[in-house]
Design a protein around this motif. Structure first.
Motif, mmCIF file in Angstrom:
data_model
loop_
_atom_site.group_PDB
_atom_site.id
_atom_site.type_symbol
_atom_site.label_atom_id
_atom_site.label_comp_id
_atom_site.label_asym_id
_atom_site.label_seq_id
_atom_site.Cartn_x
_atom_site.Cartn_y
_atom_site.Cartn_z
ATOM 1 N N LYS A 187 0.739 -5.133 2.419
ATOM 2 C CA LYS A 187 -0.699 -5.400 2.408
ATOM 3 C C LYS A 187 -0.970 -6.791 2.970
ATOM 4 C CE LYS A 187 -4.526 -5.486 -0.905
ATOM 5 N NZ LYS A 187 -5.597 -4.996 -0.040
ATOM 6 N N VAL A 221 1.304 5.108 0.458
ATOM 7 C CA VAL A 221 0.608 6.205 1.127
ATOM 8 C C VAL A 221 1.354 7.511 0.886
ATOM 9 C CG1 VAL A 221 -0.014 7.158 3.400
ATOM 10 C CG2 VAL A 221 -0.439 4.746 2.900
ATOM 11 N N GLU A 235 -2.999 1.444 -4.507
ATOM 12 C CA GLU A 235 -2.496 0.102 -4.800
ATOM 13 C C GLU A 235 -2.180 0.041 -6.289
ATOM 14 O OE1 GLU A 235 -4.921 -3.169 -3.354
ATOM 15 O OE2 GLU A 235 -5.439 -2.017 -1.570
ATOM 16 N N GLU A 246 0.869 -1.177 0.000
ATOM 17 C CA GLU A 246 0.000 0.000 0.000
ATOM 18 C C GLU A 246 0.902 1.222 0.000
ATOM 19 O OE1 GLU A 246 -2.902 -0.381 3.155
ATOM 20 O OE2 GLU A 246 -3.953 -1.896 1.967
ATOM 21 N N LYS A 299 -4.175 6.404 0.182
ATOM 22 C CA LYS A 299 -3.533 5.102 -0.030
ATOM 23 C C LYS A 299 -3.788 4.642 -1.458
ATOM 24 C CE LYS A 299 -5.688 1.373 0.453
ATOM 25 N NZ LYS A 299 -6.287 0.396 -0.496
#
Ligand SMILES: Nc1ncnc2c1ncn2[C@@H]1O[C@H](COP(=O)(O)OP(=O)(O)O)[C@@H](O)[C@H]1O
Ligand SMILES: [Mg+2]
Length: 243
Positions: free
Chosen positions: A125, A94, A181, A92, A179
């Protein structure tokens, strides 16, 4: 060209993934389920799935126009988005423009402290491990991404930040953190995946400083549905009502 929904691939905390009859694609179905603190707190936010699907579609379309490569293909219905199937990188990403949330205690920072330039962080994750903070060395060591892929991910994440800070600013919101992905498509291209919604970002009203995101649910501040709907309304007028 129509696309038909096939069998369920997996059900996550906020979305369900389905197979389709179009090769290389899947459907993301947005639920009203809300979780926080690694699913220790669970609830429902009325119509969240509908609002999040629309918000995410607008943001992904806008990002594509700004040169960010995403998995987005089209909005199929109220709660369904057609996307390219990815092999998700289990990291993830951020970006923080101000300090809030988990970083406050971790580093003893004052809430609202600006990060200029923005700060990037990575989390592994993993629900079982509660998404631990990791560094770039872990990503390389465990081969979650190559150095080249990681450099691309970093650059794309900052580009997303520049692009969406501007959108949020236009609608009276400050993008505090978010966040992302990323994943690899069939051609091993790195694309932005998952979603961009008030579930995975923090938005503060520019005038009042009030949170307009999942922090209202996390902290029992009330007005959760209203906040999501207000973000939707403001973006709807910015994007000219087109989803
Ligand atoms: N394009 C994609 N292809 C494959 N998987 C994806 C794609 N976009 C997102 N995902 C994955 O689908 C799941 C989305 O459902 P969600 O409810 O958010 O799950 P989670 O509980 O893991 O947060 C996530 O695990 C995410 O990594
Ligand atoms: Mg998720």
């Amino acid at each position: 060209m129509t696309v038909n929904r096939g069998s369920q691939i997996r059900e996550g905390k906020a979305k369900i993934l389905y197979q389709t009859d179009r090769p290389g694609t899947i459907i993301q179905y947005f639920k009203d389920d809300a979780t926080a603190f690694n699913a220790l707190k669970k609830g429902q936010i009325k119509d969240k799935g509908i609002l999040n699907n629309a918000i995410s579609c607008w943001m992904f379309k806008h990002l594509e126009k700004s040169g960010v490569k995403t998995h987005f293909l089209e909005r199929l219905s109220d709660r369904e988005m057609l996307v390219k199937k990815l092999e998700i990188i289990p990291v993830e990403v951020v970006i923080r423009n101000r300090a809030t949330g988990s970083i406050l205690k971790r580093l003893g920072l004052a809430k609202g402290r600006p990060f200029q330039p923005p700060l990037i962080e990575y989390f592994y994750k993993s629900d079982e491990l509660s998404d631990p903070l990791i560094g770039e060395t872990h990503i390389a060591y465990f081969k979650w991404a190559t150095d080249e892929q990681l450099a691309f991910v970093r650059a794309q994440a900052f580009k997303v930040n520049d692009c969406l800070c501007r959108v949020c600013d236009e609608v009276g919101l400050e993008l505090i953190d978010f966040k992302l992905e990323f994943g690899l498509d069939e051609k091993d291209e790195v694309l932005l995946g998952d979603e961009f919604t008030p579930d995975g970002c923090r938005l503060w009203d520019k005038k009042t400083g009030e949170p307009m995101d999942k922090d209202r649910f996390r902290q029992d501040l009330g007005g959760v549905e209203e906040a999501y709907r207000e973000v939707y309304r403001r973006l709807e007028s910015f994007f000219g009502q087109k989803t």
